[in-house]
Design a protein around this motif. Structure first.
Motif, mmCIF file in Angstrom:
data_model
loop_
_atom_site.group_PDB
_atom_site.id
_atom_site.type_symbol
_atom_site.label_atom_id
_atom_site.label_comp_id
_atom_site.label_asym_id
_atom_site.label_seq_id
_atom_site.Cartn_x
_atom_site.Cartn_y
_atom_site.Cartn_z
ATOM 1 N N ILE A 82 -0.966 -3.078 0.303
ATOM 2 C CA ILE A 82 -1.855 -2.362 -0.602
ATOM 3 C C ILE A 82 -1.110 -1.169 -1.173
ATOM 4 O O ILE A 82 -0.699 -0.269 -0.448
ATOM 5 N N ARG A 97 -0.441 -11.060 0.394
ATOM 6 C CA ARG A 97 -1.584 -10.642 -0.416
ATOM 7 C C ARG A 97 -1.309 -9.212 -0.889
ATOM 8 O O ARG A 97 -1.088 -8.318 -0.081
ATOM 9 N N TYR A 98 -1.282 -9.027 -2.185
ATOM 10 C CA TYR A 98 -1.039 -7.703 -2.763
ATOM 11 C C TYR A 98 -2.304 -7.204 -3.446
ATOM 12 O O TYR A 98 -2.981 -7.957 -4.142
ATOM 13 N N GLU A 99 -2.603 -5.949 -3.241
ATOM 14 C CA GLU A 99 -3.694 -5.297 -3.967
ATOM 15 C C GLU A 99 -3.184 -3.946 -4.430
ATOM 16 O O GLU A 99 -2.416 -3.295 -3.727
ATOM 17 N N ASP A 100 -3.614 -3.532 -5.615
ATOM 18 C CA ASP A 100 -3.289 -2.189 -6.076
ATOM 19 C C ASP A 100 -4.602 -1.423 -6.203
ATOM 20 O O ASP A 100 -5.470 -1.813 -6.964
ATOM 21 N N TRP A 101 -4.733 -0.393 -5.393
ATOM 22 C CA TRP A 101 -5.942 0.432 -5.414
ATOM 23 C C TRP A 101 -5.691 1.625 -6.316
ATOM 24 O O TRP A 101 -4.814 2.436 -6.040
ATOM 25 N N ARG A 124 -13.308 0.964 0.681
ATOM 26 C CA ARG A 124 -12.348 -0.130 0.492
ATOM 27 C C ARG A 124 -11.857 -0.655 1.839
ATOM 28 O O ARG A 124 -11.665 -1.860 2.009
#
Length: 136
Positions: A82, A97-101, A124
C-alpha cells in the motif's frame, strides 16, 4: 489451507507519518494475524511527533518505531503493498496486490489537521483487515 499469514507493506516517502499510523493501526487491529511492515523511499530522521500524538489518542503507541528505507526484499516478502503518495519509488512485482491510498501528508501539520488523516487511515485499515482475514 496455508498457515502463512498475510503480510502488508505500507510505503510513503518519509515513513514518518501516514505509513507509521497505518502500520500501528494494523498491528493493533489484527494482532499477530497479519505481518506488518512499513518503509519509505527517503526515510526521515524520526517519526512525526504529531502522528505519534494522534495515535496516542487512540491508545496506540508508535514511539518505538523508526523510519526504514524501502527495500526490494520488503516488497517481495509482502502480499499487499500500500503506497501513500510515493509515486514511482515503489518497485513493482507481478502477483502482488497494490493499492495507492490518497492521503494528505501530516508533515508540518498540527494535531487538528492530522486527526482526520488518522481517522481515514483507521477506516481503510478496518476494511483491509476484513478483506485479509475474511471478517466481513
Amino acid at each position: 489451507m496455508t498457515d502463512q499469514k498475510p503480510s502488508v507493506l505500507f510505503v510513503c516517502v518519509h515513513n514518518a507519518g501516514r505509513s507509521q499510523m497505518a502500520a500501528g493501526y494494523l498491528r493493533h487491529l489484527a494482532g499477530n494475524a497479519i505481518e506488518v511492515r512499513s518503509a519509505g523511499s527517503m526515510p526521515a530522521e524520526q517519526i512525526n511527533p504529531v502522528a505519534v500524538a494522534a495515535m496516542r489518542e487512540e491508545g496506540i503507541d508508535i514511539t518505538a518505531e523508526a523510519p526504514k528505507v524501502l527495500t526490494t526484499e520488503a516488497v517481495q516478502a509482502s502480499d499487499v503493498v500500500i503506497t501513500m503518495g510515493c509515486g514511482d519509488a515503489c518497485p513493482f512485482f507481478p502477483g502482488k496486490r497494490y493499492e495507492d491510498w490518497k492521503l494528505d501528508d501530516p508533515a508540518g501539520q498540527g494535531i487538528d489537521s492530522v486527526r482526520p488523516i488518522r481517522d481515514d487511515i483507521k477506516g481503510r485499515i478496518e476494511t483491509l483487515v476484513g478483506e485479509l482475514l475474511g471478517k466481513q
